[in-house]
Every structure is written in structure tokens, then in C-alpha cells.
Scaffold this motif. Structure first.
Motif, PDB file in Angstrom:
ATOM      1  N   ARG A  86      46.662   9.680  27.177  1.00 45.94           N
ATOM      2  CA  ARG A  86      46.994   9.391  28.573  1.00 45.94           C
ATOM      3  C   ARG A  86      46.622  10.533  29.505  1.00 45.94           C
ATOM      4  O   ARG A  86      46.273  10.307  30.669  1.00 45.94           O
ATOM      5  N   TRP A  87      46.692  11.765  29.012  1.00 44.82           N
ATOM      6  CA  TRP A  87      46.410  12.924  29.840  1.00 44.82           C
ATOM      7  C   TRP A  87      44.971  13.417  29.699  1.00 44.82           C
ATOM      8  O   TRP A  87      44.599  14.426  30.295  1.00 44.82           O
ATOM      9  N   ARG A  88      44.166  12.706  28.935  1.00 42.18           N
ATOM     10  CA  ARG A  88      42.742  13.061  28.858  1.00 42.18           C
ATOM     11  C   ARG A  88      42.065  12.578  30.142  1.00 42.18           C
ATOM     12  O   ARG A  88      42.075  11.410  30.450  1.00 42.18           O
ATOM     13  N   LEU A 107      37.196  23.776  18.276  1.00 40.83           N
ATOM     14  CA  LEU A 107      36.685  22.565  18.899  1.00 40.83           C
ATOM     15  C   LEU A 107      35.389  22.104  18.232  1.00 40.83           C
ATOM     16  O   LEU A 107      35.182  20.905  18.018  1.00 40.83           O
ATOM     17  N   ARG A 108      34.516  23.048  17.929  1.00 32.10           N
ATOM     18  CA  ARG A 108      33.280  22.680  17.227  1.00 32.10           C
ATOM     19  C   ARG A 108      33.598  21.963  15.924  1.00 32.10           C
ATOM     20  O   ARG A 108      32.995  20.933  15.593  1.00 32.10           O
ATOM     21  N   ARG A 144      41.681  18.572  25.050  1.00 33.15           N
ATOM     22  CA  ARG A 144      42.937  18.323  25.789  1.00 33.15           C
ATOM     23  C   ARG A 144      44.130  18.858  25.010  1.00 33.15           C
ATOM     24  O   ARG A 144      45.080  19.391  25.602  1.00 33.15           O
ATOM     25  N   ALA A 145      44.087  18.703  23.671  1.00 36.50           N
ATOM     26  CA  ALA A 145      45.172  19.218  22.835  1.00 36.50           C
ATOM     27  C   ALA A 145      45.241  20.740  22.881  1.00 36.50           C
ATOM     28  O   ALA A 145      46.286  21.329  22.590  1.00 36.50           O
ATOM     29  N   GLU A 146      44.130  21.391  23.247  1.00 37.50           N
ATOM     30  CA  GLU A 146      44.101  22.853  23.419  1.00 37.50           C
ATOM     31  C   GLU A 146      44.441  23.250  24.852  1.00 37.50           C
ATOM     32  O   GLU A 146      44.277  24.408  25.237  1.00 37.50           O
ATOM     33  N   HIS A 180      33.946  11.981  22.187  1.00 39.99           N
ATOM     34  CA  HIS A 180      35.337  11.628  22.467  1.00 39.99           C
ATOM     35  C   HIS A 180      36.296  12.433  21.592  1.00 39.99           C
ATOM     36  O   HIS A 180      37.364  12.859  22.048  1.00 39.99           O
ATOM     37  N   THR A 181      35.918  12.666  20.352  1.00 38.61           N
ATOM     38  CA  THR A 181      36.739  13.491  19.458  1.00 38.61           C
ATOM     39  C   THR A 181      36.893  14.896  20.026  1.00 38.61           C
ATOM     40  O   THR A 181      37.998  15.456  20.061  1.00 38.61           O
ATOM     41  N   LEU A 182      35.783  15.461  20.500  1.00 39.51           N
ATOM     42  CA  LEU A 182      35.825  16.785  21.131  1.00 39.51           C
ATOM     43  C   LEU A 182      36.696  16.750  22.378  1.00 39.51           C
ATOM     44  O   LEU A 182      37.476  17.679  22.631  1.00 39.51           O
ATOM     45  N   TRP A 183      36.607  15.674  23.146  1.00 36.88           N
ATOM     46  CA  TRP A 183      37.361  15.540  24.395  1.00 36.88           C
ATOM     47  C   TRP A 183      38.860  15.592  24.133  1.00 36.88           C
ATOM     48  O   TRP A 183      39.609  16.311  24.800  1.00 36.88           O
TER      49      TRP A 183
END
Length: 207
Positions: free
Chosen positions: A16-18, A37-38, A144-146, A137-140
Motif C-alpha cells: 500500500r505504501w509503495r 537490494l541487488r 520500500r521495506a528499506e 517490482h521485487t526491487l521496488w
């Protein structure tokens, strides 16, 4: 592995916050975070395990300015599609974070990789592009989690970017990503908030 309701709720909150972030602070992102992230892109689903995405980190200031010039040119052309009030609304939109985003990544898709041996893509070759999109999208979500923001710049001429970065034949430009600390957090898409286009609900039909 079984996930708890709390963990499921956390994932939903991340989704939701992405947001597609265009407003960044200039603070650098530390290398340890970038390495995490990589590595998350390795977790993305991939047709036939072909892993067709390729990523170039664009640090050179001259290259970045040429990307910005390409954006300005393409954006001026795109603006011609609109007239009157819609034209003014378009010009008021902030559509890229290229000026200040500390990390910039160009993502490419390999159109016919040896990896995967063609599995799963004979009738749907576009699954290679879909795999690259899922890696983005996985990176995105991981960004956000970071507590970082990521924005995708789509108003660029693909062949110009391929030539600018000197990529091998067969690499197809997929996305230019801006990554960094966002100036502000928001759970509402910018285009929704500005009135350009509101979010619509996904409809599942039954047959």
C-alpha cells in the motif's frame, strides 16, 4: 514456511505504501543497503529460470545529464498530445526524479537468453519481459521495506538509452529507475492525488 498474520499485514502495508517516487533527498544510499537490494532481485520469478534482466548503475554525471536531456526532449513531445487545461495539468506534473536521485539504474531485458534453454517461452515469448518487470517490482518492494523510494522513468527513447549506455546487441531497454530517500512518505499515488487519474479497483471476473 508458514507466515504469521502479522507478517502478512506487513507485506500488505509495504504494498500500500509503495509509490512511484519523484521527490528525493540528496543523501547517499549506503553500499550495504544497495547490495541487499541487488540480492532481492535474485528472488524474482523468472520464466524457465532464464533471469533475463540486466542492470547498469549509472553514476557518471555526463551520462546522467544526457539521460535528463533525453527525458526533456521526450517529455516535450509527449506534452503535445494534450491541449487546453489538460496540457497545463500535464506540464505541472513532476514526472521524474532525475535531478537529485542519488542512485540511478538502467534495466534491460535480454530477448533470447541462453539461460533457461527456451523453457516456457515458446508460445509466450513476452514472458521474458514479464520476468524483467517482476524483477523490477521485487526491487521496488524491497526498497520500500528499506524505507527508500523508487521511481520509474518511462518518458525516454529506448534506443537512445541503449546507444548511450553502449549495451550489447539483444539488450532491450526496460526501465530507468531512480532510487533514494524520499522527501516525504505518501500512501496515495501522485497522479491520484493531483487529480490526473484516480486509482480504480481490480475486478475479478468469473466464467
Amino acid at each position: 514456511m508458514q507466515f504469521s498474520p502479522e507478517e502478512s499485514a506487513t507485506l500488505l502495508s509495504i504494498l500500500r505504501w509503495r509509490r512511484d517516487v519523484r521527490h528525493f533527498r540528496t543523501d547517499p544510499v549506503d553500499e550495504a543497503t544497495l547490495e541487499r537490494l541487488r540480492a532481492t532481485m535474485d528472488c524474482a520469478p523468472s520464466v524457465g529460470n532464464a533471469r533475463p534482466w540486466r542492470v547498469i548503475r549509472v553514476d557518471d554525471l555526463t551520462l546522467r545529464e544526457r539521460v535528463r536531456a533525453n527525458f526533456r526532449r521526450c517529455n516535450a513531445e509527449a506534452a503535445k498530445l494534450y491541449t487546453g487545461e489538460k496540457h497545463a495539468e500535464y506540464l505541472a506534473l513532476k514526472l521524474a526524479g532525475l535531478e537529485v536521485a542519488p542512485v540511478q539504474l538502467a534495466v534491460f531485458n535480454v530477448g533470447n537468453p541462453d539461460a533457461g534453454h527456451g523453457l516456457g517461452r515458446q508460445t509466450l515469448p513476452e514472458t521474458l519481459r514479464q520476468s524483467t518487470a517482476m524483477a523490477i517490482h521485487t526491487l521496488w518492494l524491497a526498497a520500500r521495506a528499506e524505507n527508500l523510494g523508487l521511481g520509474m522513468v518511462s518518458i525516454l527513447e529506448p534506443h537512445d538509452i541503449e546507444a548511450l549506455l553502449g549495451v550489447p546487441a539483444g539488450w532491450e531497454f526496460a526501465a530507468y529507475l531512480c532510487l533514494g530517500h524520499p522527501e516525504f512518505m505518501d500512501d496515495t499515488p501522485l497522479l491520484h492525488r493531483t487529480g490526473w487519474q484516480e486509482n480504480s479497483e481490480t475486478e475479478w471476473q468469473q466464467r
